[in-house]
Design a protein around this motif. Structure first.
Motif, PDB file in Angstrom:
ATOM      1  N   GLY A 145      -5.640  75.432  67.152  1.00 46.87           N
ATOM      2  CA  GLY A 145      -4.346  74.907  68.214  1.00 46.87           C
ATOM      3  C   GLY A 145      -3.400  73.905  67.622  1.00 46.87           C
ATOM      4  N   LYS A 146      -4.068  73.162  66.791  1.00 44.37           N
ATOM      5  CA  LYS A 146      -3.313  72.082  66.200  1.00 44.37           C
ATOM      6  C   LYS A 146      -2.715  72.303  64.628  1.00 44.37           C
ATOM      7  CE  LYS A 146      -6.082  68.384  68.547  1.00 44.37           C
ATOM      8  NZ  LYS A 146      -6.972  69.327  69.276  1.00 44.37           N
ATOM      9  N   TYR A 147      -3.586  73.148  64.038  1.00 44.07           N
ATOM     10  CA  TYR A 147      -3.283  73.917  62.778  1.00 44.07           C
ATOM     11  C   TYR A 147      -3.481  75.171  62.640  1.00 44.07           C
ATOM     12  CZ  TYR A 147      -2.939  68.728  61.007  1.00 44.07           C
ATOM     13  OH  TYR A 147      -2.963  67.581  61.022  1.00 44.07           O
ATOM     14  N   PRO A 148      -2.767  76.028  61.805  1.00 44.70           N
ATOM     15  CA  PRO A 148      -2.953  77.342  61.580  1.00 44.70           C
ATOM     16  C   PRO A 148      -4.102  77.303  60.669  1.00 44.70           C
ATOM     17  CG  PRO A 148      -0.911  76.969  60.906  1.00 44.70           C
ATOM     18  CD  PRO A 148      -1.371  75.623  61.223  1.00 44.70           C
ATOM     19  N   LEU A 149      -5.189  78.394  61.083  1.00 41.51           N
ATOM     20  CA  LEU A 149      -6.609  78.384  60.423  1.00 41.51           C
ATOM     21  C   LEU A 149      -6.647  79.682  59.722  1.00 41.51           C
ATOM     22  CD1 LEU A 149      -8.687  77.301  63.401  1.00 41.51           C
ATOM     23  CD2 LEU A 149      -7.845  75.773  61.317  1.00 41.51           C
ATOM     24  N   TYR A 150      -7.163  79.519  58.372  1.00 43.23           N
ATOM     25  CA  TYR A 150      -7.373  80.858  57.577  1.00 43.23           C
ATOM     26  C   TYR A 150      -8.769  80.971  57.141  1.00 43.23           C
ATOM     27  CZ  TYR A 150      -2.166  80.411  57.903  1.00 43.23           C
ATOM     28  OH  TYR A 150      -0.859  80.448  58.049  1.00 43.23           O
ATOM     29  N   GLY A 151      -9.127  82.109  56.747  1.00 39.91           N
ATOM     30  CA  GLY A 151     -10.383  82.281  55.924  1.00 39.91           C
ATOM     31  C   GLY A 151     -10.361  82.771  54.668  1.00 39.91           C
ATOM     32  N   LEU A 152     -10.993  82.362  53.610  1.00 47.19           N
ATOM     33  CA  LEU A 152     -10.773  82.897  52.369  1.00 47.19           C
ATOM     34  C   LEU A 152     -12.529  82.915  52.112  1.00 47.19           C
ATOM     35  CD1 LEU A 152      -9.883  84.156  49.895  1.00 47.19           C
ATOM     36  CD2 LEU A 152      -9.302  81.857  48.930  1.00 47.19           C
ATOM     37  N   MET A 154       2.630  66.728  53.340  1.00 48.79           N
ATOM     38  CA  MET A 154       1.796  66.915  54.608  1.00 48.79           C
ATOM     39  C   MET A 154       1.199  68.057  54.670  1.00 48.79           C
ATOM     40  SD  MET A 154       3.947  67.143  58.234  1.00 48.79           S
ATOM     41  CE  MET A 154       4.537  65.538  58.416  1.00 48.79           C
ATOM     42  N   ILE A 155       0.181  68.198  55.177  1.00 51.92           N
ATOM     43  CA  ILE A 155      -0.969  69.299  55.319  1.00 51.92           C
ATOM     44  C   ILE A 155      -0.432  70.060  56.634  1.00 51.92           C
ATOM     45  CG2 ILE A 155      -3.066  70.101  55.742  1.00 51.92           C
ATOM     46  CD1 ILE A 155      -2.831  69.001  52.854  1.00 51.92           C
ATOM     47  N   LYS A 156      -0.141  71.280  56.274  1.00 53.86           N
ATOM     48  CA  LYS A 156       0.229  72.282  57.552  1.00 53.86           C
ATOM     49  C   LYS A 156      -0.976  73.328  57.748  1.00 53.86           C
ATOM     50  CE  LYS A 156       4.967  71.456  56.850  1.00 53.86           C
ATOM     51  NZ  LYS A 156       6.455  72.073  56.706  1.00 53.86           N
ATOM     52  N   ASN A 157      -1.507  73.637  56.914  1.00 56.82           N
ATOM     53  CA  ASN A 157      -2.509  74.791  56.922  1.00 56.82           C
ATOM     54  C   ASN A 157      -3.922  74.554  56.409  1.00 56.82           C
ATOM     55  OD1 ASN A 157      -0.310  76.595  57.165  1.00 56.82           O
ATOM     56  ND2 ASN A 157       0.152  75.868  55.094  1.00 56.82           N
ATOM     57  N   ILE A 158      -4.900  75.068  57.352  1.00 57.33           N
ATOM     58  CA  ILE A 158      -6.355  74.601  56.731  1.00 57.33           C
ATOM     59  C   ILE A 158      -7.077  75.897  56.370  1.00 57.33           C
ATOM     60  CG2 ILE A 158      -8.411  73.592  57.527  1.00 57.33           C
ATOM     61  CD1 ILE A 158      -6.251  71.523  57.899  1.00 57.33           C
ATOM     62  N   ILE A 159      -7.571  75.914  55.277  1.00 58.92           N
ATOM     63  CA  ILE A 159      -8.295  77.233  54.621  1.00 58.92           C
ATOM     64  C   ILE A 159      -9.969  77.035  54.602  1.00 58.92           C
ATOM     65  CG2 ILE A 159      -8.685  79.111  52.978  1.00 58.92           C
ATOM     66  CD1 ILE A 159      -5.387  77.237  52.762  1.00 58.92           C
ATOM     67  N   PHE A 160     -10.540  77.834  55.205  1.00 60.97           N
ATOM     68  CA  PHE A 160     -12.232  77.551  55.200  1.00 60.97           C
ATOM     69  C   PHE A 160     -12.645  78.490  54.379  1.00 60.97           C
ATOM     70  CE2 PHE A 160     -11.178  74.953  59.027  1.00 60.97           C
ATOM     71  CZ  PHE A 160     -12.315  74.188  59.088  1.00 60.97           C
ATOM     72  N   ASP A 161     -13.832  78.284  53.626  1.00 62.48           N
ATOM     73  CA  ASP A 161     -14.600  79.448  53.146  1.00 62.48           C
ATOM     74  C   ASP A 161     -15.879  79.569  54.426  1.00 62.48           C
ATOM     75  OD1 ASP A 161     -16.728  80.587  51.290  1.00 62.48           O
ATOM     76  OD2 ASP A 161     -17.773  78.837  51.366  1.00 62.48           O
ATOM     77  N   PHE A 162     -16.595  80.349  54.329  1.00 63.20           N
ATOM     78  CA  PHE A 162     -17.794  80.517  55.383  1.00 63.20           C
ATOM     79  C   PHE A 162     -19.034  80.047  55.093  1.00 63.20           C
ATOM     80  CE2 PHE A 162     -14.457  84.000  57.370  1.00 63.20           C
ATOM     81  CZ  PHE A 162     -13.587  82.902  57.584  1.00 63.20           C
ATOM     82  N   GLY A 163     -19.479  81.074  54.079  1.00 61.44           N
ATOM     83  CA  GLY A 163     -20.978  80.772  53.566  1.00 61.44           C
ATOM     84  C   GLY A 163     -21.099  79.209  53.078  1.00 61.44           C
TER      85      GLY A 163
END
Length: 201
Positions: free
Chosen positions: A99-106, A1-10
């Motif tokens: 608000g639905k998932y913790p969001l992270y940036g890398l 189950m997916i609990k965390n979402i990690i985004f690249d930016f550029g």
């Protein structure tokens, strides 16, 4: 189950390209492409993303190519013009996830230029400071070490996390560590791809 979402930016949330400045500067596409391929290369810019200062990077390149000093200095002097805009359809997905998932940036980004984006694009607040910046850490994707920083700092389990990036090498490293991945291409529907992975929003 997916609990965390990690985004690249550029290339995922931000549309950055040196051509947005140099197209007008040179007014000659062939000369612009030659300069970006042979002088101000992606590999050179990546070292600033890895932690080398803008001044060090600029001075080094001028030493190597003194005839291009004016153009080289123009690169970081006009960096904000290269940051064209956000990428609206992906930012909209980010806002829906908040608000639905913790969001992270890398992100591979210079520690000196990233604060401008942080201050001028409000959606970065949705990450609540949970962002790993290559220039600050002095390490860079696709190297595993910067993924390890993200994992350990925020106590993430890769198998419970999805990593979103536009760079195939970064995606490959993430996948090798056990992350679910979404490789952003020009025609990628991010919302659809996340729903396929079981992300509900």
């Amino acid at each position: 189950m997916i609990k965390n979402i990690i985004f690249d930016f550029g290339g995922v949330l931000m549309d950055w390209d040196p051509r947005y400045f140099f197209k007008t500067y040179f007014n000659d596409d062939e000369k612009m492409e030659w300069f970006l391929k042979n002088i101000a290369k992606d590999e050179w810019n990546a070292e600033q993303d890895r932690g080398r200062t803008l001044k060090e990077g600029t001075d080094l390149l001028i030493q190597q190519h003194p005839d291009w000093e004016k153009e080289i200095r123009a690169y970081y002097d006009n960096w904000t013009t290269m940051l064209n805009s956000d990428i609206p359809h992906n930012v909209e997905v980010l806002r829906q996830l908040a608000g639905k998932y913790p969001l992270y940036g890398l992100t591979n980004w210079s520690a000196e230029t990233f604060p401008y984006a942080l201050e001028n694009y409000d959606f970065f607040k949705l990450f609540e400071g949970k962002i790993v910046v290559s220039g600050t850490e002095k390490m860079i994707k696709p190297d595993r070490e910067i993924f390890d920083v993200l994992i350990s700092r925020y106590h993430l389990k890769p198998e419970e996390s999805v990593f979103i990036d536009d760079n195939a090498k970064n995606i490959a490293t993430a996948a090798s560590l056990g992350f679910a991945t979404v490789h952003i291409l020009p025609d990628t529907n991010l919302g659809e791809e996340l729903r396929k992975l079981g992300v509900n929003f």
